[in-house]
Design a protein around this motif. Sequence first.
Motif, PDB file in Angstrom:
ATOM      1  N   LYS A  52       8.939   5.348  -6.641  1.00 21.53           N
ATOM      2  CA  LYS A  52       9.178   3.696  -6.503  1.00 21.53           C
ATOM      3  C   LYS A  52       8.699   3.294  -7.711  1.00 21.53           C
ATOM      4  O   LYS A  52       9.279   2.315  -8.553  1.00 21.53           O
ATOM      5  CB  LYS A  52       8.284   3.088  -5.585  1.00 21.53           C
ATOM      6  CG  LYS A  52       8.928   3.233  -4.065  1.00 21.53           C
ATOM      7  CD  LYS A  52       7.949   2.530  -2.993  1.00 21.53           C
ATOM      8  CE  LYS A  52       8.510   2.854  -1.857  1.00 21.53           C
ATOM      9  NZ  LYS A  52       7.551   2.321  -0.662  1.00 21.53           N
ATOM     10  N   SER A 245      -2.374  -1.271  -3.101  1.00 18.54           N
ATOM     11  CA  SER A 245      -1.534  -2.670  -2.852  1.00 18.54           C
ATOM     12  C   SER A 245      -0.650  -2.457  -1.806  1.00 18.54           C
ATOM     13  O   SER A 245      -0.080  -1.748  -1.544  1.00 18.54           O
ATOM     14  CB  SER A 245      -0.895  -2.750  -4.069  1.00 18.54           C
ATOM     15  OG  SER A 245      -0.009  -4.108  -4.013  1.00 18.54           O
ATOM     16  N   GLU A 246      -0.580  -3.854  -1.105  1.00 17.81           N
ATOM     17  CA  GLU A 246       0.504  -3.962   0.004  1.00 17.81           C
ATOM     18  C   GLU A 246       2.040  -3.837  -0.905  1.00 17.81           C
ATOM     19  O   GLU A 246       3.019  -3.485  -0.242  1.00 17.81           O
ATOM     20  CB  GLU A 246       0.466  -5.278   0.726  1.00 17.81           C
ATOM     21  CG  GLU A 246      -0.964  -5.288   1.578  1.00 17.81           C
ATOM     22  CD  GLU A 246      -1.054  -6.481   2.356  1.00 17.81           C
ATOM     23  OE1 GLU A 246      -0.005  -7.225   2.176  1.00 17.81           O
ATOM     24  OE2 GLU A 246      -1.828  -6.693   2.972  1.00 17.81           O
ATOM     25  N   ASP A 247       1.984  -4.422  -2.005  1.00 14.82           N
ATOM     26  CA  ASP A 247       3.117  -4.245  -2.818  1.00 14.82           C
ATOM     27  C   ASP A 247       3.087  -3.542  -4.098  1.00 14.82           C
ATOM     28  O   ASP A 247       2.891  -4.215  -5.230  1.00 14.82           O
ATOM     29  CB  ASP A 247       3.675  -5.597  -2.796  1.00 14.82           C
ATOM     30  CG  ASP A 247       5.260  -5.758  -3.618  1.00 14.82           C
ATOM     31  OD1 ASP A 247       5.438  -4.826  -4.020  1.00 14.82           O
ATOM     32  OD2 ASP A 247       5.675  -6.926  -3.519  1.00 14.82           O
ATOM     33  N   THR A 250       5.525  -4.492  -7.444  1.00 17.07           N
ATOM     34  CA  THR A 250       5.288  -5.788  -7.919  1.00 17.07           C
ATOM     35  C   THR A 250       3.919  -5.700  -8.750  1.00 17.07           C
ATOM     36  O   THR A 250       3.809  -6.515  -9.841  1.00 17.07           O
ATOM     37  CB  THR A 250       5.060  -6.795  -6.725  1.00 17.07           C
ATOM     38  OG1 THR A 250       6.350  -6.816  -6.104  1.00 17.07           O
ATOM     39  CG2 THR A 250       4.812  -8.186  -7.539  1.00 17.07           C
TER      40      THR A 250
END
Length: 270
Positions: A52, A245-247, A250
């Motif tokens: 990712k 992080s949850e994202d 980003t």
Amino acid sequence: MSYTMRTYEARAETHPTEIGRRLLTIMASKKTNLCISADLTDPSQILALVDKLGPQICLVKTHIDIITFTTPSSITDFTTALSALATKHNFLIFEDRKFADIGSTVAHQYRGGVYRIASWSHITNAHTVPGPGIIAGLHSVAKEVGEPRGLLMLGEMSSEGNLGGGEYLQKTVEMARGDREFVVGFIAQGKVDGAKEGEDWIVMSPGVKLGGGGDALGQRYNTPQSVVGDKGSDVVIVGRGVIMSEDPVTDAEKYRVAAWGAYEKRVAAA
């Protein structure tokens, strides 16, 4: 002009190490000086995360010995898959091994064992306490690989009370000068003072977090602007600020933009 004030493109043409030139070229072409510290224990989770984040990074930093492998063959499966991702997304692999023994021992550790680090990691690092033999031992193995490899010397860490910096850092620099074909640069909190004409050390700084601060175990965080813009480092190493992080995509982009912006301002001020 100080090497820290030159562009990555310019430094990519003249850096004395092949792997350094390759890294600087990646940084310039992808517009990123972000290294992600993938300090997770699940190999599948690491590979999914790196896939990712690959477009946003110039390096991924691993701790191969904290990863939970079920069989010896699963280690090879992981390093092969990670190498494929490095090719797919055009980044390098930095195994944060922190070698710290005599030359003959580190040569065995780098070449063999269950991890065979030299076979897949483009860059590794080492302490200088054992003396210059540690560089010679690691370089002897790197020459066997047949592909570019590089070494970072640990001059200064980000943890509170670490013994690096100052006289220790300067002695580390002197030791690195003995092998500018293999030593890419340093782990430190900013540029290395006193660089001689023609020298170009790539400095990577761990312990970077957008908000600064620290943790309960002595980690001290600096911001991208602090280490790159103010202190002259080249690469920011970010771990928990992204991987927890949850994202992560980003948040990785926030770090990439902040670190790259700090670099652009530094170069523009030259």
